[in-house]
Design a protein around this motif. Structure first.
Motif, PDB file in Angstrom:
ATOM      1  N   GLY A  95       0.824  -1.204   0.000  1.00 42.45           N
ATOM      2  CA  GLY A  95       0.000   0.000   0.000  1.00 42.45           C
ATOM      3  C   GLY A  95       0.854   1.248   0.000  1.00 42.45           C
ATOM      4  O   GLY A  95       2.091   1.188   0.053  1.00 42.45           O
ATOM      5  N   GLY A  96       0.174   2.373  -0.070  1.00 42.38           N
ATOM      6  CA  GLY A  96       0.874   3.647  -0.141  1.00 42.38           C
ATOM      7  C   GLY A  96       1.788   3.872   1.041  1.00 42.38           C
ATOM      8  O   GLY A  96       2.926   4.330   0.883  1.00 42.38           O
ATOM      9  N   THR A  97       1.303   3.546   2.212  1.00 42.99           N
ATOM     10  CA  THR A  97       2.137   3.772   3.394  1.00 42.99           C
ATOM     11  C   THR A  97       3.432   2.982   3.289  1.00 42.99           C
ATOM     12  O   THR A  97       4.515   3.519   3.556  1.00 42.99           O
ATOM     13  CB  THR A  97       1.363   3.401   4.666  1.00 42.99           C
ATOM     14  OG1 THR A  97       0.229   4.270   4.773  1.00 42.99           O
ATOM     15  CG2 THR A  97       2.231   3.548   5.902  1.00 42.99           C
ATOM     16  N   ALA A 203       2.989   9.969  -5.611  1.00 40.84           N
ATOM     17  CA  ALA A 203       1.832   9.933  -6.510  1.00 40.84           C
ATOM     18  C   ALA A 203       0.938   8.761  -6.124  1.00 40.84           C
ATOM     19  O   ALA A 203       0.350   8.105  -6.981  1.00 40.84           O
ATOM     20  CB  ALA A 203       2.287   9.825  -7.963  1.00 40.84           C
ATOM     21  N   CYS A 204       0.862   8.519  -4.811  1.00 39.74           N
ATOM     22  CA  CYS A 204       0.034   7.398  -4.356  1.00 39.74           C
ATOM     23  C   CYS A 204      -1.386   7.543  -4.892  1.00 39.74           C
ATOM     24  O   CYS A 204      -1.968   6.593  -5.392  1.00 39.74           O
ATOM     25  CB  CYS A 204       0.026   7.342  -2.826  1.00 39.74           C
ATOM     26  SG  CYS A 204       1.467   6.470  -2.175  1.00 39.74           S
ATOM     27  N   ILE A 205      -1.928   8.758  -4.809  1.00 41.76           N
ATOM     28  CA  ILE A 205      -3.310   8.913  -5.268  1.00 41.76           C
ATOM     29  C   ILE A 205      -3.374   9.294  -6.746  1.00 41.76           C
ATOM     30  O   ILE A 205      -4.312   8.931  -7.445  1.00 41.76           O
ATOM     31  CB  ILE A 205      -4.097   9.903  -4.378  1.00 41.76           C
ATOM     32  CG1 ILE A 205      -5.606   9.700  -4.578  1.00 41.76           C
ATOM     33  CG2 ILE A 205      -3.710  11.355  -4.612  1.00 41.76           C
ATOM     34  CD1 ILE A 205      -6.451  10.109  -3.411  1.00 41.76           C
ATOM     35  N   LEU A 238      -1.870   1.060  -6.467  1.00 39.50           N
ATOM     36  CA  LEU A 238      -2.760   0.278  -7.320  1.00 39.50           C
ATOM     37  C   LEU A 238      -4.119   0.100  -6.665  1.00 39.50           C
ATOM     38  O   LEU A 238      -5.114  -0.126  -7.354  1.00 39.50           O
ATOM     39  CB  LEU A 238      -2.115  -1.081  -7.593  1.00 39.50           C
ATOM     40  CG  LEU A 238      -0.811  -0.941  -8.391  1.00 39.50           C
ATOM     41  CD1 LEU A 238       0.082  -2.148  -8.190  1.00 39.50           C
ATOM     42  CD2 LEU A 238      -1.125  -0.713  -9.857  1.00 39.50           C
ATOM     43  N   HIS A 239      -4.169   0.197  -5.342  1.00 44.10           N
ATOM     44  CA  HIS A 239      -5.463   0.019  -4.681  1.00 44.10           C
ATOM     45  C   HIS A 239      -6.239   1.336  -4.560  1.00 44.10           C
ATOM     46  O   HIS A 239      -7.235   1.403  -3.869  1.00 44.10           O
ATOM     47  CB  HIS A 239      -5.331  -0.715  -3.338  1.00 44.10           C
ATOM     48  CG  HIS A 239      -4.563   0.008  -2.271  1.00 44.10           C
ATOM     49  ND1 HIS A 239      -3.989  -0.659  -1.215  1.00 44.10           N
ATOM     50  CD2 HIS A 239      -4.276   1.308  -2.079  1.00 44.10           C
ATOM     51  CE1 HIS A 239      -3.399   0.206  -0.413  1.00 44.10           C
ATOM     52  NE2 HIS A 239      -3.559   1.414  -0.915  1.00 44.10           N
ATOM     53  N   LYS A 240      -5.769   2.378  -5.254  1.00 46.07           N
ATOM     54  CA  LYS A 240      -6.584   3.587  -5.403  1.00 46.07           C
ATOM     55  C   LYS A 240      -7.059   3.616  -6.858  1.00 46.07           C
ATOM     56  O   LYS A 240      -7.940   2.853  -7.224  1.00 46.07           O
ATOM     57  CB  LYS A 240      -5.798   4.819  -4.989  1.00 46.07           C
ATOM     58  CG  LYS A 240      -5.633   4.870  -3.462  1.00 46.07           C
ATOM     59  CD  LYS A 240      -4.908   6.078  -2.971  1.00 46.07           C
ATOM     60  CE  LYS A 240      -4.757   6.011  -1.452  1.00 46.07           C
ATOM     61  NZ  LYS A 240      -3.616   6.818  -0.995  1.00 46.07           N
TER      62      LYS A 240
HETATM   63  C1  LIG Z   1      -3.446   7.232   0.201  1.00 49.59           C
HETATM   64  C2  LIG Z   1      -2.190   8.018   0.183  1.00 49.59           C
HETATM   65  C3  LIG Z   1      -1.036   7.574   0.847  1.00 49.59           C
HETATM   66  C4  LIG Z   1      -1.034   6.389   1.783  1.00 49.59           C
HETATM   67  O1  LIG Z   1      -1.529   5.276   1.212  1.00 49.59           O
HETATM   68  P1  LIG Z   1      -2.245   4.063   1.950  1.00 49.59           P
HETATM   69  O2  LIG Z   1      -2.489   3.189   0.792  1.00 49.59           O
HETATM   70  O3  LIG Z   1      -3.477   4.566   2.611  1.00 49.59           O
HETATM   71  O4  LIG Z   1      -1.288   3.472   2.917  1.00 49.59           O
HETATM   72  C5  LIG Z   1       0.115   8.308   0.682  1.00 49.59           C
HETATM   73  N1  LIG Z   1       0.116   9.430  -0.048  1.00 49.59           N
HETATM   74  C6  LIG Z   1      -0.975   9.907  -0.666  1.00 49.59           C
HETATM   75  C7  LIG Z   1      -0.894  11.177  -1.449  1.00 49.59           C
HETATM   76  C8  LIG Z   1      -2.173   9.221  -0.568  1.00 49.59           C
HETATM   77  O5  LIG Z   1      -3.272   9.694  -1.168  1.00 49.59           O
END
Ligand SMILES: *Cc1c(COP(=O)(O)O)cnc(C)c1O
Length: 499
Positions: A95-97, A203-205, A238-240
């Motif tokens: 995940g993003g974290t 660029a997680c989201i 990928l999960h967003k």
């Molecule tokens: C969602 C998000 C994260 C963290 O991701 P998780 O999948 O919730 O762990 C980090 N950075 C940005 C900009 C996000 O939107």
């Protein structure tokens, strides 16, 4: 032995009943947490892919060769989308974290190799995702947050002014989560490159949607990915907007030598040799397989079409909110997310408090996310806002959603933001002195008593109106608010006898 498995149907019925009480994860009624492509066939495909790898251990791609192929192809897909060349390599994380943690961990190891003494610093705008606060705390970096303007945008010069020999990593967002501002990647990257400081773009989201996004005038966005030479790593979930089930993100790094610092390996124990590219040991291959299957099925064209749907809905919602007296969209959002604040340009009795608004919209069947006001040390005050994440499914509910946004605003127009200090003063028994309590000295029972005094957690049910809760968070000193939230989450999962 099959009689050992008792009443599978009953077990699943109980699970279904528990799930039925959750907010709806499909259909566009929850505008955060869930990313619904609106394509049932895509969800079926993801489920089948998870099933296919259910017993596999992602720990060891040398044993389970399928995992290596899926990961290599998935990383390859995202690398191409983000314009990485053959120097860019990557990992799939949970995940993003985890991607953010690993970007920081990598930078710390690189910095330490060159600086045996001292404490490394992490520089980022105050809007950077909380995962980087966590990373700094976990990995022992000093977090140096740069204030942003009240529109949520950071000035490149303010970030550049913080650069120095002790900076192990600069992080920018594409876009940031709270306000959807696209940080000035180009200008900061060239300064970072000149100082030899790595730059991570979170660029997680945005990672799987901004490649298909334009600005409000339809012009291409400024480059923010590996096209920018000073960018050393990028995280993309990928999960967003990859529409995968939770548990999948990609961390791309420029340069194999740099990326190898991400790994942990040891042969110094009596068990199997350990080589972990990411934080976990044994891990599910399910989200990886699901994300891979989705990219195979959609291809770049499919992602482009879904992003275009998000863009249409975002524009329509923005127009709708601009048309609601008393509300305003904050800043210049880039991507399918909006932060909405009270419009200070209209008289107080015509303003719409964003948190009361969110509560009122929830009564109309749509769940928005409340974001607290924040005082930035040495910077502008950031307003209380309400967050909307727009996904492809949003297009199918635009009419009822817009109606709910309007009706919600009409219901609360003129109602002022909850006065957290006044609320505290009324609360028994510790409320009036709460702000003076020492969070570090608070034991679990006192913290729990305090929460119950606030009317939270009596029956483990959270109250419907969230505006007062967020007002308490805005009012209490951060260490105390954090301690109380820890208590709340801890108590939610106090062990109970199985039924
Ligand atoms: C969602 C998000 C994260 C963290 O991701 P998780 O999948 O919730 O762990 C980090 N950075 C940005 C900009 C996000 O939107």
């Amino acid at each position: 032995m099959s009689e050992l498995v008792r009443d599978a149907a009953g077990v699943l019925a109980r699970l279904d009943a528990l799930r039925a009480a959750d907010p709806p994860t499909h259909g566009g009624h929850v505008l955060s947490y869930v990313y619904d492509s609106g394509l049932a066939a895509l969800d079926e495909l993801a489920a089948a892919a998870i099933r296919a790898v259910q017993p596999v251990n992602g720990l060891d791609p040398t044993t389970f060769g399928s995992v290596a192929v899926l990961e290599a192809e998935l990383v390859g897909f995202v690398r191409e989308l983000l314009h990485g060349d053959e120097e860019v390599v990557g990992s799939v994380t949970t995940g993003g974290t985890e991607s953010c943690l690993l970007a920081v961990k990598t930078a710390r190891e690189v910095w330490r190799a060159a600086h045996p003494h001292g404490v490394p610093r992490l520089v980022a705008p105050s809007t950077v995702h909380a995962a980087f606060q966590k990373a700094a705390a976990y990995f022992g970096l000093d977090l140096d947050l740069v204030p942003v303007g009240s529109d949520g945008a950071v000035a490149a010069a303010d970030v550049v002014a913080r650069l120095g020999d002790d900076v192990a990593l600069v992080v920018l967002s594409a876009p940031n989560y709270p306000f959807a501002a696209l940080d000035p990647v180009g200008a900061v990257a060239s300064a970072c490159a000149a100082h030899g400081i790595p730059l991570h773009v979170d660029a997680c989201i945005g990672g799987l949607v901004l490649p298909f996004w334009t600005d409000a005038a339809g012009a291409p966005l400024p480059d923010w990915d590996f096209r920018v030479p000073g960018v050393t790593s990028v995280s993309a979930d990928l999960h967003k907007f990859g529409y995968a089930p939770k548990g999948a993100s990609v961390l791309l790094q420029r340069g194999r030598d740099r990326q190898r610092h991400q790994f942990f390996a040891t042969t110094r124990w009596p068990g199997y040799p350990v080589v972990n590219p990411t934080i976990l040991g044994s891990k599910s291959a399910g989200p990886l397989a699901a994300a891979w299957a989705i990219t195979q099925a959609l291809g770049v064209d499919g992602f482009a079409a879904l992003a275009t749907s998000c863009a249409r809905s975002t524009a329509r919602l923005r127009e709708a909110i601009d048309g609601i007296e008393g509300l305003r969209v904050v800043g210049e959002p880039v991507g399918p997310l909006l932060a909405v604040a009270a419009d200070e340009r209209v008289p107080a009795d015509r303003r719409v408090d964003p948190h009361h608004w969110a509560d009122a919209v929830r009564a109309h069947g749509f769940v928005l996310q409340l974001q607290p006001a924040l005082a930035q040390p040495g910077g502008a005050a950031l307003p209380a806002t309400t967050h909307l994440t727009i996904t492809p499914v949003t297009e199918s509910v635009l009419a009822p959603l817009t109606a709910a946004l309007v009706a919600g605003a009409d219901a609360v127009r003129g109602t002022p933001h909850v006065d957290g200090a006044a609320l505290l003063a009324q609360l028994p028994p510790l409320g009036p002195v709460a702000a003076a309590l020492d969070a570090d000295a608070l034991d679990a029972d006192t913290a729990w008593a305090l929460l119950q005094g606030f009317g939270i957690g009596g029956g483990a049910e959270l109250p419907d109106a969230q505006a007062p809760l967020v007002a308490l968070i805005e009012t209490l000193p951060a260490p105390l608010a954090e301690r109380l939230l820890v208590e709340l989450l801890g108590r939610l999962v106090e062990p109970r006898p199985a039924r």
